[in-house]
Scaffold this motif. Sequence first.
Motif, PDB file in Angstrom:
ATOM      1  N   ASP A   1       0.985  -0.929  -0.009  1.00  0.00           N
ATOM      2  CA  ASP A   1       0.021  -0.112  -0.351  1.00  0.00           C
ATOM      3  C   ASP A   1       0.918   1.051   0.376  1.00  0.00           C
ATOM      4  O   ASP A   1       1.837   1.284   0.373  1.00  0.00           O
ATOM      5  CB  ASP A   1      -0.857   0.082   1.171  1.00  0.00           C
ATOM      6  CG  ASP A   1      -2.018   0.747   1.130  1.00  0.00           C
ATOM      7  OD1 ASP A   1      -2.170   2.201   0.187  1.00  0.00           O
ATOM      8  OD2 ASP A   1      -2.703   0.347   1.664  1.00  0.00           O
TER       9      ASP A   1
ATOM     10  N   SER B   1      -7.641 -14.267  -8.042  1.00  0.00           N
ATOM     11  CA  SER B   1      -8.130 -13.504  -9.351  1.00  0.00           C
ATOM     12  C   SER B   1      -7.578 -14.323 -10.470  1.00  0.00           C
ATOM     13  O   SER B   1      -7.123 -13.099 -11.073  1.00  0.00           O
ATOM     14  CB  SER B   1      -6.296 -13.758  -8.668  1.00  0.00           C
ATOM     15  OG  SER B   1      -5.204 -14.262  -8.542  1.00  0.00           O
TER      16      SER B   1
ATOM     17  N   GLY C   1      -6.732 -10.187 -12.072  1.00  0.00           N
ATOM     18  CA  GLY C   1      -8.197  -9.498 -11.441  1.00  0.00           C
ATOM     19  C   GLY C   1      -9.562 -10.352 -11.400  1.00  0.00           C
ATOM     20  O   GLY C   1      -9.263 -11.610 -11.977  1.00  0.00           O
TER      21      GLY C   1
ATOM     22  N   PRO D   1     -10.208  -5.618  -6.900  1.00  0.00           N
ATOM     23  CA  PRO D   1      -8.803  -6.063  -6.546  1.00  0.00           C
ATOM     24  C   PRO D   1      -8.350  -7.343  -6.117  1.00  0.00           C
ATOM     25  O   PRO D   1      -9.051  -8.194  -5.839  1.00  0.00           O
ATOM     26  CB  PRO D   1      -8.353  -4.695  -5.361  1.00  0.00           C
ATOM     27  CG  PRO D   1     -10.106  -4.919  -5.078  1.00  0.00           C
ATOM     28  CD  PRO D   1     -10.357  -4.827  -6.038  1.00  0.00           C
TER      29      PRO D   1
ATOM     30  N   GLY E   1      -5.093  -9.573  -4.276  1.00  0.00           N
ATOM     31  CA  GLY E   1      -3.847 -10.177  -3.709  1.00  0.00           C
ATOM     32  C   GLY E   1      -2.450 -10.466  -3.917  1.00  0.00           C
ATOM     33  O   GLY E   1      -2.487 -10.641  -5.569  1.00  0.00           O
TER      34      GLY E   1
ATOM     35  N   ILE F   1      -0.178  -8.468  -6.067  1.00  0.00           N
ATOM     36  CA  ILE F   1       0.109  -7.829  -7.118  1.00  0.00           C
ATOM     37  C   ILE F   1       1.131  -7.120  -7.401  1.00  0.00           C
ATOM     38  O   ILE F   1       1.282  -6.809  -8.954  1.00  0.00           O
ATOM     39  CB  ILE F   1      -1.099  -6.484  -7.504  1.00  0.00           C
ATOM     40  CG1 ILE F   1      -1.264  -5.971  -8.342  1.00  0.00           C
ATOM     41  CG2 ILE F   1      -0.637  -5.267  -6.003  1.00  0.00           C
ATOM     42  CD1 ILE F   1      -1.901  -6.646  -9.652  1.00  0.00           C
ATOM     43  N   ASN F   2       1.670  -6.836  -6.744  1.00  0.00           N
ATOM     44  CA  ASN F   2       3.322  -6.253  -6.738  1.00  0.00           C
ATOM     45  C   ASN F   2       4.523  -7.397  -7.424  1.00  0.00           C
ATOM     46  O   ASN F   2       5.283  -8.149  -8.571  1.00  0.00           O
ATOM     47  CB  ASN F   2       4.313  -6.225  -5.865  1.00  0.00           C
ATOM     48  CG  ASN F   2       3.238  -4.202  -5.542  1.00  0.00           C
ATOM     49  OD1 ASN F   2       3.938  -3.502  -5.846  1.00  0.00           O
ATOM     50  ND2 ASN F   2       2.705  -4.600  -4.400  1.00  0.00           N
TER      51      ASN F   2
ATOM     52  N   MET G   1      -4.049  -5.180 -15.098  1.00  0.00           N
ATOM     53  CA  MET G   1      -4.617  -5.248 -13.712  1.00  0.00           C
ATOM     54  C   MET G   1      -5.946  -4.279 -13.375  1.00  0.00           C
ATOM     55  O   MET G   1      -6.055  -3.608 -14.254  1.00  0.00           O
ATOM     56  CB  MET G   1      -3.580  -5.026 -12.637  1.00  0.00           C
ATOM     57  CG  MET G   1      -3.258  -3.216 -12.835  1.00  0.00           C
ATOM     58  SD  MET G   1      -1.434  -2.362 -11.807  1.00  0.00           S
ATOM     59  CE  MET G   1      -2.652  -2.233 -10.663  1.00  0.00           C
TER      60      MET G   1
ATOM     61  N   ARG H   1      -8.489  -0.667  -8.846  1.00  0.00           N
ATOM     62  CA  ARG H   1      -8.646  -0.584  -7.763  1.00  0.00           C
ATOM     63  C   ARG H   1      -7.046  -1.144  -6.898  1.00  0.00           C
ATOM     64  O   ARG H   1      -7.212  -1.073  -5.317  1.00  0.00           O
ATOM     65  CB  ARG H   1      -9.770  -0.933  -6.955  1.00  0.00           C
ATOM     66  CG  ARG H   1     -10.600  -0.974  -7.506  1.00  0.00           C
ATOM     67  CD  ARG H   1     -11.954  -1.498  -7.220  1.00  0.00           C
ATOM     68  NE  ARG H   1     -13.753  -0.995  -7.450  1.00  0.00           N
ATOM     69  CZ  ARG H   1     -14.288  -1.542  -8.046  1.00  0.00           C
ATOM     70  NH1 ARG H   1     -13.361  -2.154  -9.356  1.00  0.00           N
ATOM     71  NH2 ARG H   1     -14.972  -0.260  -8.615  1.00  0.00           N
ATOM     72  N   ASN H   2      -5.960  -1.860  -7.089  1.00  0.00           N
ATOM     73  CA  ASN H   2      -5.400  -1.864  -7.344  1.00  0.00           C
ATOM     74  C   ASN H   2      -3.679  -0.958  -6.871  1.00  0.00           C
ATOM     75  O   ASN H   2      -3.183  -1.595  -7.193  1.00  0.00           O
ATOM     76  CB  ASN H   2      -4.437  -3.339  -7.538  1.00  0.00           C
ATOM     77  CG  ASN H   2      -4.862  -4.558  -6.843  1.00  0.00           C
ATOM     78  OD1 ASN H   2      -5.755  -5.228  -7.544  1.00  0.00           O
ATOM     79  ND2 ASN H   2      -4.777  -4.515  -5.615  1.00  0.00           N
TER      80      ASN H   2
ATOM     81  N   HIS I   1      -1.763   0.011  -4.211  1.00  0.00           N
ATOM     82  CA  HIS I   1      -1.160  -0.836  -3.858  1.00  0.00           C
ATOM     83  C   HIS I   1       0.445  -1.409  -4.443  1.00  0.00           C
ATOM     84  O   HIS I   1       0.504  -2.567  -4.139  1.00  0.00           O
ATOM     85  CB  HIS I   1      -1.955  -2.417  -3.670  1.00  0.00           C
ATOM     86  CG  HIS I   1      -3.007  -1.896  -3.368  1.00  0.00           C
ATOM     87  ND1 HIS I   1      -4.403  -2.767  -3.618  1.00  0.00           N
ATOM     88  CD2 HIS I   1      -3.978  -1.551  -1.739  1.00  0.00           C
ATOM     89  CE1 HIS I   1      -5.862  -2.730  -3.046  1.00  0.00           C
ATOM     90  NE2 HIS I   1      -4.670  -1.749  -1.775  1.00  0.00           N
TER      91      HIS I   1
END
Length: 819
Positions: free
Chosen positions: A501, A659, A685, A695, A697, A699-700, A723, A726-727, A730
């Motif tokens: 975040d 996802s 997604g 969103p 988890g 994502i990075n 992606m 909404r992410n 993050h």
Amino acid sequence: MTLHTLSPAELRLTIDPERLGLADTRELVNEPLPWIGQARAEAAARFGLQMDQPDYHLFVLGEVGSGRRSLLQQMMQDEAGKRPTPPDLCYLFNVDAPEHPIALRLPAGEGRLLRRLMTELARRLQADIPRRLVAQDVQAERDRLLLGFKAQEDEAYEALSAFAEARNFALLREQGRIVFTQRDEAGQPMTAGKALGLSREQRSALDQGEAELRNEISRFLERLRGLEREQGERLVALHRQTIKPLLEHELQAIRAEMRKNIKDSVKLGRYLDSVQRDLLDNLALFQDGNGDIEDTAERLAALAELLARLQVNLVVDNHGREGAPVIMEDNPVFRALFGSIEYESADGVLATDFSRIRAGSLLRAHGGFLMLQLRDLLADEPVWERLRRFLRSGRVQIEEPGMLYAPVAAVSLEPEPVDVDVKIVLVASADDYYLVQEADPEFARRFRCKVDFAERFDGTPEARRASAVFVAHTCARLGLPHFDASAVAVVIEAMHREAADQTRQSALFAHAETLVIESGTLAARRGAALTTADDVHEAQRARTERHNHPQQLLMESLKDGERLLAIEGERVGQVNGLSVVDLGDHAFGFPVRVTARTHAGDEGLLNIEREVQLSGPIHDKGVMILHSHLSALFAHIAPLALSAAVVFEQEYHGVEGDSASCAEFYALLSSLANLPLRQGIAVTGAINQHGEVLPVGGINEKIEGYFDTCAMLGLDGQQGVLMPRRNVRHLMLAPRVVQAVAEGRFHIHAVGWASEGMALLTGTPFGELAHGRFPPDSVLGRAQHTLEAYRRACDASGAGPSDTKRGRSTPRPLSPARR
């Protein structure tokens, strides 16, 4: 909303070291370490620790590494310093009931005093009592008493002798026995021949006289026993009268030495009275016997046992303590928590006494705080049950539960129960906390104060300053080189990455502490006075290299062609999805090919992972949701004559999470519309029933994993990631990815609706329903045309469309699972 291609500035938060307001962390060492980002937990903890009412114990929740334990310990120490020092606790011998030792509370330090006074008393009495008993005045009085009793005995014997002579008998005392012989009228011993010459009347008279003499002897012996008993009692009274003033003086000195305002002063007085009574009742043990070695050994052993009863078993010693105790019990087994009684084997019997009583953490924490781990208690049912009883009663009864199952006989001991006032701080995970709430509400209601540690907090300037203070304290505590501003900035960025975040930092300071330690160590090895940003980056790189071996193996399988992955060109019904492999100590992203095939039929959507039990319930739910959205798009031509299958290619270890539902949706639409998808764009997604992209988890890790794959296989400037919008907040991507985006070699696109992503992947408009039809040149128009063809094919074969069928197998979780 439209498709948004992210700029490099949106891909990560970069902290300007100059805005931290410090040159290096040496400036912050003297600042107190705050509860960083835990204002709510801090207020709750302080409220609970200061609450004096019963049943306000604390339940502390939080993830491992959040600082919950160390911060609570620090606050308990602060609060304990404001509390009065609790009393000592002693166990004393109970003269009236030895199996029930007496518990005695004394002001802090008084326990040591009483123990010393009683030890000195025993030592003095062992020397003074025998010396006093043989004093000249005592011996003179003793001799006078003995002479008086001897005179009474002699007088009684003379009377008995006169009685015997009157009946022609002579008496003789031999070794405590009385022997008599009969005489004739001349006073000579009666021989057998003379006895035969007596008449019947004479023999009868002699027999009667003998009987009367025997009776008189019996009366004499009875009187003699009475005299001996009286003599013994008079001697005992003499000894008691002699020693009693000595004992009263000694015990009065102890009473005077002890404070008068102790809570248990009455109990102490009763105990000292019982000590005096016990000593006076056993004065014989202080006197030498008849000189027999065996008797002397027995007497000395009994005397030692008597004097041992004067000892004080100081089980809780608060001497020198300032404030209340704070105890961190890391091994809450039964003995450590509730106390114990030690036993030793003697002649096949397990023996013990009051001196072998040992206090546990609950007794030692009286008046203060005791921290326990809930998981430790749940793993030991006897301890759990006993703690429940303690919370209900507030009393601790020391016992040795194992004695119930001892293979040999044991001497029982039941010490007096003790009231305990302690604040228990129970550290737990959220899962265990709610488990107790549901399974044992009686226990849970005793912990009315919930202290919930947050996993992350707002990354405000104040929070960043506090984080720098944390780095300073860590360096000072461990003797590491302090951090300059650039190094602190990188550590704070790492905390944002940990929280995934840009606006919040992770509250798991254990991870930040690890990074500080490893970075500082690298700086120390190169002899630097300060740790720099380069040291922190090197520590991060080294840590990744230590843990990423499984990731390297998967990357090698892509490079060697063992795993099929296309990152260029276009394919129908095929898209690259992104997954995260979480190994606990290392998480990384990895691309997975998602494919779909459709044909005419009535089977509906088949999730192959579900059918073979390689998917979890959340993944199954995602597939069902995308199927619902797909059905809703074409509800105007329902029922659908469709059989479709979707699968993660070359995935053998299980799939969990939703996802990939967006990627699966694109693969299905691509197959239906017969439109190829760009293979250079990977998709992540989740999708809801209305087509919104939700969103996800990791994502990075997903983006970095795909970037590294493309970099290994060859970047062509067309690859990127699709992606959820909404992410975006993050994103804390690695600098290598940000640099590639800035150079135009990689692209990251954010969408809010699945339709936007489909248009990007196909280069074709998604399509909107008008007059019951989608535009023929749109994605949905082409898909509608295919579905109508499927229906005609089914009608021609006589197998009409039916309700969509679902896979009937039960998914099972697999580990490690990709999400």
